[in-house]
Scaffold this motif. Structure first.
Motif, mmCIF file in Angstrom:
data_model
loop_
_atom_site.group_PDB
_atom_site.id
_atom_site.type_symbol
_atom_site.label_atom_id
_atom_site.label_comp_id
_atom_site.label_asym_id
_atom_site.label_seq_id
_atom_site.Cartn_x
_atom_site.Cartn_y
_atom_site.Cartn_z
ATOM 1 N N TRP A 168 28.110 21.701 85.360
ATOM 2 C CA TRP A 168 28.776 20.419 85.070
ATOM 3 C C TRP A 168 27.988 19.265 85.692
ATOM 4 N N GLU A 169 27.520 19.465 86.930
ATOM 5 C CA GLU A 169 26.701 18.423 87.575
ATOM 6 C C GLU A 169 25.461 18.136 86.725
ATOM 7 N N ARG A 170 24.894 19.201 86.135
ATOM 8 C CA ARG A 170 23.703 19.027 85.294
ATOM 9 C C ARG A 170 24.057 18.168 84.065
ATOM 10 N N ARG A 171 25.251 18.412 83.523
ATOM 11 C CA ARG A 171 25.683 17.636 82.347
ATOM 12 C C ARG A 171 25.918 16.168 82.732
ATOM 13 N N VAL A 172 26.440 15.956 83.944
ATOM 14 C CA VAL A 172 26.639 14.579 84.406
ATOM 15 C C VAL A 172 25.281 13.887 84.505
ATOM 16 N N HIS A 173 24.312 14.626 85.029
ATOM 17 C CA HIS A 173 22.960 14.078 85.140
ATOM 18 C C HIS A 173 22.430 13.686 83.752
ATOM 19 N N MET A 174 22.663 14.554 82.755
ATOM 20 C CA MET A 174 22.219 14.247 81.381
ATOM 21 C C MET A 174 22.866 12.949 80.884
ATOM 22 N N ALA A 175 24.162 12.807 81.181
ATOM 23 C CA ALA A 175 24.873 11.590 80.733
ATOM 24 C C ALA A 175 24.289 10.352 81.419
ATOM 25 N N ILE A 176 23.994 10.479 82.712
ATOM 26 C CA ILE A 176 23.423 9.336 83.455
ATOM 27 C C ILE A 176 22.097 8.921 82.807
ATOM 28 N N GLU A 177 21.277 9.916 82.462
ATOM 29 C CA GLU A 177 19.969 9.591 81.849
ATOM 30 C C GLU A 177 20.136 8.862 80.526
ATOM 31 N N ARG A 178 21.107 9.297 79.735
ATOM 32 C CA ARG A 178 21.351 8.657 78.434
ATOM 33 C C ARG A 178 21.850 7.218 78.635
ATOM 34 N N ILE A 179 22.653 7.024 79.689
ATOM 35 C CA ILE A 179 23.168 5.679 79.978
ATOM 36 C C ILE A 179 22.016 4.794 80.469
ATOM 37 N N ARG A 180 21.191 5.376 81.358
ATOM 38 C CA ARG A 180 20.037 4.593 81.873
ATOM 39 C C ARG A 180 19.061 4.249 80.765
#
Ligand SMILES: C=C(O[C@@H]1C=C(C(=O)O)C=C[C@H]1O)C(=O)O
Length: 424
Positions: A168-180
């Motif tokens: 789940w943390e990895r998925r959060v990281h993916m979302a952060i990258e897409r937002i950035r």
């Protein structure tokens, strides 16, 4: 869509002695319903009619037909004012309780709207029972007999739901990258945890504990979902519309001084204030066409719950003609507090990245009466009961400067109410 035949509904209410715990009146089956806050609210049981549907829009259309095209014989046996007080309380009469689906286009779950056979309500020290039937009701209804047998779940064990915490943390990281990368501004990602009780799980046990420990939240139970939501998507009462928007969270400690410092930090955190602004703007924009005289606060306040502090704003307005509470909930769902900004892109990212069918989690849950008044909370801090299991959910708003490990900690803090209710 599974629709019961159109029916003519009758409702009759009578004042009763205060039975104490309203939850103890529930028989413990799938039609148990509750919507309680600060000791007031409703419990209901049985099913006179109902609708299995996908969206609040469909449910609103069905409810409007049922309540406007078919005559409703609401005999309140007089108005039920408190003893010695000039104030008057009029019970809602015919009511339905419902729970919708976060993403009806993608979920395998159905929504539900159902009319109970009886409702016991309490407001400002006055308690009443309402009987609802397809037949005329010839005698004043009597209070249901309490069934104070709430089963404790025994030993409770927990397991990851659809994803492990690390994944789940990895998925959060993916979302952060897409937002950035500038694709979107905010997305709310949720995770699931599965609790198993050695003795089965009785939703009434959870609801009773939540209503006590989280009495400032809305304890809601409909069709085997139970939770204590801190967030009121929309309430319509006598034409006044209120929405409590939450976004921006910090976990509390058990120490008063540390808590005060955390509350101050939250109120000044630009990450949380930014996240909150998105949520308030999404609610104000969605309410605008349906309301006149709207008041949108300039700055949030800090809402204290036993487990967390939230940034909170109460948006108010006056409902325009024809805007029922369910119609308003349909217009507001999904708000940025549980989906993200912009809505469509956030919903797509959630479907792609979250790895979870949210079902009814984060969807409107509540009640409506025949005038269209009602309350629809967001189904948060809760879970779906399935035999000896409870599927629990918690989500966090992800923005450009979110940190995955902090979001995991925040999701754990949001699971505390249900874990305590199970174990207590
Ligand atoms: C999504 C949840 O909570 C929402 C997200 C919040 C946040 O990210 O700060 C705060 C309150 C809720 O609007 C949840 O509890 O599952």
């Amino acid at each position: 869509m599974l629709t019961d035949q159109p029916v003519h509904l009758h409702a009759r209410s009578a004042r009763i002695d205060d039975p104490g715990s309203l939850i103890d009146l529930l028989p413990g089956d799938q039609f148990d319903t509750a919507f309680l806050r600060l000791g007031d609210g409703f419990v209901g049981s049985g099913r006179v009619t109902g609708l299995a549907c996908r969206t609040p829009q469909e449910a609103d259309a069905w409810w409007s037909r049922l309540t406007f095209e078919h005559t409703i014989d609401e005999d309140f046996d007089g108005r039920l004012g408190p003893e010695g007080s000039p104030r008057v309380i009029t019970p809602p009469g015919v009511m339905a309780f419902g729970h919708f689906v976060f993403d009806p286009e993608r979920s395998h779950s159905d929504a539900v709207l159902q009319v109970p056979e009886w409702v016991v309500g309490r407001r400002d020290g006055v308690t009443w029972v309402t009987q609802i039937s397809t037949e005329p009701i010839t005698a004043p209804p009597k209070a249901p007999t309490p069934v104070p047998v709430r089963r404790h779940p025994g030993t409770v064990t927990y397991a990851d739901g659809s994803l492990s915490a690390i994944e789940w943390e990895r998925r959060v990281h993916m979302a952060i990258e897409r937002i950035r990368a500038g694709e979107l501004e905010k997305a709310v990602l949720a995770r699931e945890m599965v609790a198993t009780g050695s003795e089965g799980i009785d939703a009434r046990h959870l609801a009773a504990n939540l209503a006590t420990s989280y009495h400032r939240c809305w304890t809601a139970m409909v069709d085997r979902w139970v939770g204590a939501s801190p967030e009121m998507l929309v309430r319509r009462r006598d034409g006044l519309v209120t929405s409590r928007v939450l976004a921006g969270t910090i976990q509390r400690t058990s120490e008063a001084d540390a808590d005060r410092a955390l509350a101050t930090h939250l109120a000044r955190s630009s990450k949380d204030l930014g996240e909150h602004e998105y949520a308030v703007a999404s609610v104000a924009e969605a309410l605008e066409p349906w309301c006149s005289g709207m008041n949108v606060p300039d700055a949030p306040y800090v809402l204290e719950l036993p487990n967390v502090f939230h940034l909170a704003s109460d948006v108010t307005g006056v409902a325009k003609q024809g805007a029922t509470s369910l119609g308003l909930a349909a217009a507001l769902h999904p708000s940025a507090a549980v989906c993200g900004t912009p809505t469509g892109l956030a919903r797509d990212l959630i479907a792609e990245v979250e790895g979870l069918d949210r079902g009814r989690y984060a969807a409107p849950i509540g009640w409506i009466d025949s005038s269209g008044d009602g309350e629809w909370a967001i189904a948060l801090r809760g879970g779906r009961i399935d035999g000896d299991r409870a599927h629990l959910y918690a989500g966090c708003g992800i923005v450009a400067d979110s940190v995955p490990a902090d979001e995991l900690a925040e999701s754990n803090a949001k699971l505390i109410p249900m874990r305590e209710a199970l174990e207590g």
